[in-house]
Design an enzyme around this catalytic site. Sequence first.
Site, PDB file in Angstrom:
ATOM      1  N   ASP A 128       0.849  -1.196   0.000  1.00  0.00           N
ATOM      2  CA  ASP A 128       0.000   0.000   0.000  1.00  0.00           C
ATOM      3  C   ASP A 128       0.882   1.243   0.000  1.00  0.00           C
ATOM      4  OD1 ASP A 128      -2.136   1.707   0.161  1.00  0.00           O
ATOM      5  OD2 ASP A 128      -2.666   1.218   2.226  1.00  0.00           O
ATOM      6  N   ASP A 180      -2.803   2.436  -5.988  1.00  0.00           N
ATOM      7  CA  ASP A 180      -1.682   2.414  -5.044  1.00  0.00           C
ATOM      8  C   ASP A 180      -1.649   1.151  -4.185  1.00  0.00           C
ATOM      9  OD1 ASP A 180      -3.952   3.046  -3.597  1.00  0.00           O
ATOM     10  OD2 ASP A 180      -2.925   4.419  -2.238  1.00  0.00           O
ATOM     11  N   GLU A 181      -2.329   0.095  -4.615  1.00  0.00           N
ATOM     12  CA  GLU A 181      -2.381  -1.126  -3.817  1.00  0.00           C
ATOM     13  C   GLU A 181      -2.266  -2.365  -4.703  1.00  0.00           C
ATOM     14  OE1 GLU A 181      -5.491  -1.099  -0.515  1.00  0.00           O
ATOM     15  OE2 GLU A 181      -6.285   0.404  -1.892  1.00  0.00           O
TER      16      GLU A 181
END
Length: 410
Positions: free
Chosen positions: A12, A104-105
């Site tokens: 993350d 973003d993960e």
Amino acid sequence: MNDWPIAIAHVDGDSFFASCIQSVYPQFRDKPLVVGRERGVATAVSYEAKNLGVKREMLACDIKRNFPQVIIFDSDYHLYEAISRKMVAISRRFSPLVEVFSVDEVFIDLSMYLDRQEHLQIAKAIQYEIESSLMIPVSIGVSVNKTLAKMASSANKPHGYTIVSKKDIEPFLKEQPIDAICGVGRALNNKFLQYGISTAYDLYKKPLSVVKLLYNKNIQKLYFELHGEYRQPVNCDLKDSYQSISTFRTFPSPTTDKEYILSRFIHNLNLACFKAYRYKQAPRKVLCFLRLQTMRHIHFEVRLRSATNLSGDIFKQVRKLLEKLIDSSKLYRQVGVVLTDFVDDSCIQQYLFEEHGERSNDLKNSIFSIKEKYGVKSIYWGEEHEFALFQLPTHTKTRVNDLFVAGSVC
């Protein structure tokens, strides 16, 4: 009991949008920074700004007044996507089983590695590779399923890593609020609180019969995963085509400035065309949208003379109609573009350069390579360039003459 029947990592990005800006502008590293100037609110806040008391969704005007040292940036979704793709590519060096969960993960299946020590070493290696290569901080959680791994990655932000094996589940859940579980939003959180469930452990210790009586199958799936079961496999399927690609931008404040509105349209068009190029698609139809301050929408559709993912070619075909629709006596708050009716771009001949054959295709690929490396604002087609100054963030406007202009470079 086998503590690691399955091992899933969740990577993350920490304050991802703000960190991306700091990664490409070294002068702003370790400086308080927020993103979202074009919307008038903070959509992302660096940790330096958070330490001052700046929060997400705070109005830009309030930030300027109360925190004058904070740098306020426009969003750059192309940059976020480019760094995201690199983050995914690094993750795939450690496992072929990678799921892109959001920009973003990522989830990574590490079940091929044998024990807790190996999982810890791999998590540290992934974190080091991303942070040293991309200059953005990330946190990593490793556990026996996706729900617990995602909770683990949030437990020690920023730049944290947390390992939760089966024997660690109960003490870990006792420290997690109920809304730390992915999928538990405000409404569901309030419902849990009504039943006396304020921590993840409170849900964990409920009898299964009660959970089945009170909650739907999605909550039951989360319940089973809190107990260490593996109910959601890592999905490695990549999206390789689109029915449409759209980009919209809301202005920081309503405007009557035709040049500014056109510059925002060009920026949206560049982003959409770049995405179409990456997926080897070319639209035959373009929809253009304007939203007035009164919230009324104006839109029109253009059937292109030939399918193309070149923003300069599309802009030439829609510009006159777009300029005609913009009434300088009215306030506008948003502009958008939708590309649709795609064909495979390897099967088309670009209208803009159709007489130049292979050389023009090489030029197109070179232009998109520059955009890939330096961002969509780094190079423009000649007709777009007159609006380039309006597209750049304030602190880079003086560099407009340094930009390459496609079509004017010999």
